[in-house]
Design an enzyme around this catalytic site. Structure first.
Site, PDB file in Angstrom:
ATOM      1  N   SER A  63       0.817  -1.271  -0.055  1.00  0.00           N
ATOM      2  CA  SER A  63      -0.110  -0.075  -0.054  1.00  0.00           C
ATOM      3  C   SER A  63       0.710   1.429  -0.060  1.00  0.00           C
ATOM      4  O   SER A  63       0.157   2.356  -0.219  1.00  0.00           O
ATOM      5  CB  SER A  63      -0.918  -0.017   1.252  1.00  0.00           C
ATOM      6  OG  SER A  63      -1.919  -0.911   0.963  1.00  0.00           O
ATOM      7  N   LYS A  66       0.297   3.476  -2.867  1.00  0.00           N
ATOM      8  CA  LYS A  66      -0.743   4.194  -3.050  1.00  0.00           C
ATOM      9  C   LYS A  66      -0.393   5.580  -2.961  1.00  0.00           C
ATOM     10  O   LYS A  66      -1.149   6.710  -3.398  1.00  0.00           O
ATOM     11  CB  LYS A  66      -1.857   3.805  -2.008  1.00  0.00           C
ATOM     12  CG  LYS A  66      -2.532   2.514  -2.102  1.00  0.00           C
ATOM     13  CD  LYS A  66      -3.325   1.984  -1.043  1.00  0.00           C
ATOM     14  CE  LYS A  66      -3.898   0.726  -0.987  1.00  0.00           C
ATOM     15  NZ  LYS A  66      -4.623   0.080   0.199  1.00  0.00           N
ATOM     16  N   TYR A 191      -4.047  -2.512 -10.067  1.00  0.00           N
ATOM     17  CA  TYR A 191      -3.777  -2.268  -8.663  1.00  0.00           C
ATOM     18  C   TYR A 191      -2.996  -3.186  -8.180  1.00  0.00           C
ATOM     19  O   TYR A 191      -1.834  -2.678  -7.486  1.00  0.00           O
ATOM     20  CB  TYR A 191      -5.286  -2.196  -7.976  1.00  0.00           C
ATOM     21  CG  TYR A 191      -5.235  -2.358  -6.360  1.00  0.00           C
ATOM     22  CD1 TYR A 191      -5.014  -1.197  -5.840  1.00  0.00           C
ATOM     23  CD2 TYR A 191      -5.500  -3.430  -5.725  1.00  0.00           C
ATOM     24  CE1 TYR A 191      -4.897  -1.185  -4.468  1.00  0.00           C
ATOM     25  CE2 TYR A 191      -5.428  -3.546  -4.465  1.00  0.00           C
ATOM     26  CZ  TYR A 191      -4.947  -2.356  -3.731  1.00  0.00           C
ATOM     27  OH  TYR A 191      -5.072  -2.319  -2.350  1.00  0.00           O
ATOM     28  N   TYR A 243      -4.916   3.352   8.052  1.00  0.00           N
ATOM     29  CA  TYR A 243      -6.206   2.660   8.141  1.00  0.00           C
ATOM     30  C   TYR A 243      -6.666   3.180   9.533  1.00  0.00           C
ATOM     31  O   TYR A 243      -6.894   4.398   9.645  1.00  0.00           O
ATOM     32  CB  TYR A 243      -6.002   1.374   7.991  1.00  0.00           C
ATOM     33  CG  TYR A 243      -5.235   0.745   6.711  1.00  0.00           C
ATOM     34  CD1 TYR A 243      -5.736   1.307   5.479  1.00  0.00           C
ATOM     35  CD2 TYR A 243      -4.108  -0.060   6.906  1.00  0.00           C
ATOM     36  CE1 TYR A 243      -4.839   0.771   4.492  1.00  0.00           C
ATOM     37  CE2 TYR A 243      -3.630  -0.445   5.619  1.00  0.00           C
ATOM     38  CZ  TYR A 243      -3.926   0.336   4.466  1.00  0.00           C
ATOM     39  OH  TYR A 243      -3.080  -0.222   3.375  1.00  0.00           O
ATOM     40  N   VAL A 261       1.128  -3.692   3.766  1.00  0.00           N
ATOM     41  CA  VAL A 261       1.128  -4.976   4.510  1.00  0.00           C
ATOM     42  C   VAL A 261       2.234  -5.768   4.320  1.00  0.00           C
ATOM     43  O   VAL A 261       2.582  -6.980   4.987  1.00  0.00           O
ATOM     44  CB  VAL A 261      -0.289  -5.924   4.162  1.00  0.00           C
ATOM     45  CG1 VAL A 261      -1.456  -5.266   4.858  1.00  0.00           C
ATOM     46  CG2 VAL A 261      -0.107  -6.175   2.648  1.00  0.00           C
TER      47      VAL A 261
END
Ligand code: GLU
Length: 307
Positions: A63, A66, A191, A243, A261
């Site tokens: 992530s 991102k 993705y 998150y 992760v």
């Protein structure tokens, strides 16, 4: 400030945390990683990098990618983007479907999975196909990292695709609400591909330097994004980068940051430096346990935070 000394102390003090937490195993290829690894790198504006641990070891950035895709999409679409993705912390796990249903397919922010999938969709619309989109994302990562050799791990990508039921569910749900323009499979494939990029902490901390310097790389002086856009990306990292533990991270570390992760976390000290840590065992929110602890120790010992 003696960064070398601070890092040496962290390397010692982090030891009791190294055995805690659990490696991500919902992507089977990630479960194979050696769980006992630790690395931390700090890059200063003159290009000097201080590191401890296995700072040349490449790992799956997941992530953290991102940050790069959001930056790229914001640069292309500007505030039009917020018609399709919000800018509020989710308070929910990274892959939650519940909120997305009652908020009618508009993800809370670009860093939860649904939001990042929408961002990938916007890039796919701009660059037209999976290969070109991925190539442009890679070009951007290579440019901000000042390193043309960065690649991705196709095994991790395939492994995530083979077990990607939840991300496909998120994408399908958004498609049903009219918030995905491209083919669901194409979006999710792109993705997974950018999530499978591999980088070391040395490369990652170097790659984040432009965000510590208002969008301009302080080493090459190349401007990647405007001051305003850099402010938005940093604000998003501070409020949504971890998150449903984003509040925890801001409380204990006090720096804009983004986790993945794969066990990596990047953080930015505005106007001073960028940091990357890696340790694969995760806490219950899916963020590196020892990595979070190392960043907390760094901000305590250095007195650096945005507050
Ligand atoms: N590729 C991962 C997923 O979609 C990214 C999650 C993360 O790094 O937090 O589940």
């Amino acid at each position: 400030m003696d960064i070398e000394k601070i890092l040496q102390e962290i390397q010692e003090e982090i030891k009791p945390f190294m055995s805690q937490g659990k490696v991500a195993d919902y992507i089977p290829a990630l479960a194979k990683v050696d769980p006992d690894q630790f690395a931390m790198s700090v890059t200063l504006f003159d290009g000097t990098t201080h590191s401890i641990g296995c700072s040349d070891t490449k790992f799956s950035i997941q992530s953290i990618s991102k940050v790069f895709t959001f930056t790229k999409s914001l640069n292309i679409y500007s505030k039009e983007l917020y018609k399709r993705v919000g800018k509020e912390p989710s308070g929910n796990p990274f892959n939650s479907l519940v909120q997305l249903e009652y908020e009618r397919g508009i993800p809370r922010n670009p860093f939860i999975n649904a939001g990042a999938i929408v961002i990938t969709d916007t890039l796919l619309s701009h660059y037209k196909n999976v290969n070109d989109t991925f190539e442009k994302v890679m070009d951007f990562i290579k440019a901000v990292a000042g390193d043309r050799a960065i690649t991705h791990d196709q095994e991790v990508c395939d492994s995530e695709y083979a077990h990607g039921y939840r991300n496909l569910a998120l994408a399908n749900l958004m498609k049903s609400f009219g918030n995905l323009d491209n083919d669901v499979e194409d979006v999710v494939k792109t993705y997974f591909k950018h999530c499978s990029v591999t980088m070391s902490t040395k490369e990652l901390s170097r790659a984040m330097l432009f965000l510590a310097n208002h969008g301009t790389d302080p080493i090459s002086n190349h401007r990647f994004i405007t001051d305003n856009q850099a402010k938005r990306v940093n604000a998003m990292m501070l409020t949504c980068g971890h998150y449903d533990a984003s509040g925890e991270f801001a409380f204990h570390v006090g720096l804009p940051g983004k986790s993945g992760v794969g066990g990596g976390i990047v953080a930015v000290v505005p106007k001073q430096m960028s940091i990357a840590v890696f340790s694969p065992r995760l806490n219950s929110w899916g963020n590196s346990l020892a990595g979070t602890q190392a960043l907390e120790l760094f901000s305590q010992k250095s007195g650096l935070s945005v507050f």
